[in-house]
Scaffold this active site. Structure first.
Site, PDB file in Angstrom:
ATOM      1  N   GLU A   1      19.607  33.181 -15.117  1.00 17.45           N
ATOM      2  CA  GLU A   1      21.175  32.984 -14.867  1.00 17.45           C
ATOM      3  C   GLU A   1      22.054  34.131 -14.687  1.00 17.45           C
ATOM      4  O   GLU A   1      21.789  35.200 -15.451  1.00 17.45           O
ATOM      5  CB  GLU A   1      21.741  32.140 -15.879  1.00 17.45           C
ATOM      6  N   ASN A   2      22.830  34.455 -13.735  1.00 16.56           N
ATOM      7  CA  ASN A   2      23.630  35.728 -13.751  1.00 16.56           C
ATOM      8  C   ASN A   2      24.697  35.305 -12.549  1.00 16.56           C
ATOM      9  O   ASN A   2      24.313  34.895 -11.491  1.00 16.56           O
ATOM     10  CB  ASN A   2      23.015  36.957 -13.289  1.00 16.56           C
TER      11      ASN A   2
END
Length: 467
Positions: free
Chosen positions: A362-363
């Site tokens: 996740e980013n």
């Protein structure tokens, strides 16, 4: 940037069942804990009543529209899609002997659709939700019984999808249970610290049992954990600030230490002793924990600072972890500080600590995107954010860090976890729905859609270092 990303690098995006699927009681699905949080993971827990509704009940209707969305991901060139299985689709109350076939069949269809385009699934077993029945009847992860129910669920999906899914994760952002107990372990928000850590212990044992089951049942399967990478810096070079920073970083690294090393670290034993926390840890538990993960996965959105100065601590912003702001960084519209270099630092820190492959799962940047009169969406700010972070990933790879892949958070707009908003958009694909649930659900490609397509097709060689 030439050649820094491995040829088998898994480029893609990440979503979660409770934030995209909708169909919240369709085909036999039971209520999940997420269904009782209509205002997000920090909102009030609201019992469901006949006729009421919440934005996640439909979300972006991925349950019915996934073929269209998978085709759009394939158009960008995705090698990998991270999503989760809604546990309550498989075991609606959590404690059934027999799984719900309609729920299992849905994920068969989803994984088959991904396979048509050569997109590898990366599947989280529990992403900020569990069957609400387990919370009602057993007290969630406060009960040892939940370990067995989770193991049954994990073994069921491993056996069912063992030829379709080779990469798995156990619990999403497992360290968030310290900040949101109902979301993480199904406990009341006012639970005392000892009860929360006991529930976390049960979850860690269950995670290890799932790792063992994956190794037994999935040929060539790999399974990792998932941490919220909330890296902290000392606000000053005062030794007291440095020591407090180490302590606070250990609050979340502890989870990785247990899952990657197979035992509780000494610093946590001291913490429990000094805070009067006595956990029930059996010899069987200790043996189970020795089954360790194959890789470390984590989310990264921001960094924060630590100080022992009480007055400065009162300036902590209302972001997801209430971090003290860094005076050298800018912030997003939601007060999340933007620190691409922090991602390189975190990658090096985790690799030095564990010597296991890393996966950035996740980013991304949440922002209020605007549709122009001609229907276009110019989200150059998102391109800049992602470009700068990926440049730092390339630098970490050059440092010698083994990085398996990168799945940006929210490749398609979805219901945000923290406050259940549609207006906080992350996607390369715009979804026509607002915070009140109005809209056609039509999908539109943003400017970043074409940018990410080029990044994937060039294997990162089109990224632009600053300066």
């Amino acid at each position: 940037m030439n050649g820094k990303f491995p040829q088998d690098f898994l480029w893609g995006g990440a979503v979660a069942a409770n934030q995209v699927e909708g169909a919240y009681l369709t085909d036999g699905k039971g209520l999940s804990t997420s269904d009782l949080q209509p205002q997000g993971i920090f909102g009030a827990i609201t019992p469901r009543k006949p006729g009421d509704s919440g934005i996640k009940d439909v979300a972006i209707d991925f349950y019915h529209r996934y073929p269209q969305d998978i085709a759009l991901f394939a158009e960008m060139g995705f090698k990998c899609l991270r999503t989760s299985i809604a546990w309550a689709r498989i075991f609606p109350q959590g404690d059934e002997e027999t799984p719900n076939e309609a729920g299992l069949a849905f994920y068969d269809r989803l994984f088959d659709e991904m396979a048509k385009y050569g997109i590898q699934p990366l599947i989280t077993l529990s992403h900020y939700e569990m069957p609400y029945g387990l919370t009602q009847k057993y007290g969630g992860w406060g009960s040892r019984a939940t370990i067995g129910f989770f193991e049954r669920y994990a073994r069921t999906v491993f056996e069912r999808y063992k030829h379709k899914v080779k990469h798995w994760l156990t619990f999403n952002e497992i360290n968030m249970s310290l900040h949101a107990p109902f979301t993480g372990v199904g406990l009341p928000e006012d639970s005392d610290r000892g009860a929360i850590y006991q529930a976390i212990h049960h979850q860690l044992v269950a995670s290890a049992k799932a790792v063992k089951a994956c190794h037994q049942l999935v040929p060539g399967g790999k399974i990792g954990n998932m941490l919220l990478g909330g890296i902290l810096y000392p606000l000053s070079c005062r030794p007291e600030d440095l020591l407090e920073t180490q302590r606070q970083n250990r609050d979340w690294l502890f989870f990785g230490d247990v899952q990657a090393r197979g035992a509780y670290p000494a610093y946590m034993r001291r913490f429990f002793r000094e805070h009067g926390i006595q956990l029930e840890i059996t010899a069987e538990d200790r043996q189970a924990l020795r089954e360790t993960i194959d890789f470390i996965s984590f989310s990264y959105y921001m960094s924060g600072c630590v100080t022992t100065d009480a007055a400065q601590n009162r300036t902590a912003r209302a972001n997801i972890l209430n971090m003290v702001p860094n005076p050298h960084l800018a912030s997003s519209e939601w007060g999340w500080q933007i620190d691409p270099v922090g991602l390189r630092y975190l990658l090096n820190l985790l690799y030095d600590r564990y010597q296991k492959p890393l996966f950035i799962v996740e980013n991304g940047l949440g922002a209020k995107d605007r549709v122009e009169a001609d229907g276009s969406i110019d989200d150059g700010y998102r391109i800049e954010y992602l470009n700068d972070h990926l440049v730092q990933v390339a630098e970490a790879i050059d440092d010698g860090v083994e990085v398996m892949g990168y799945t940006s958070w929210g490749p398609i707009d979805l219901v945000s976890a923290s406050k259940a908003e549609m207006s906080k958009r992350y996607g390369f694909i715009y979804v026509d729905r607002d915070d009140a649930g109005n809209g056609s659900l039509e999908r539109k490609r943003k400017k970043s859609f074409y940018w990410y397509r080029d990044v994937i097709h060039s294997n990162g060689n089109c990224l632009k270092p600053k300066g």
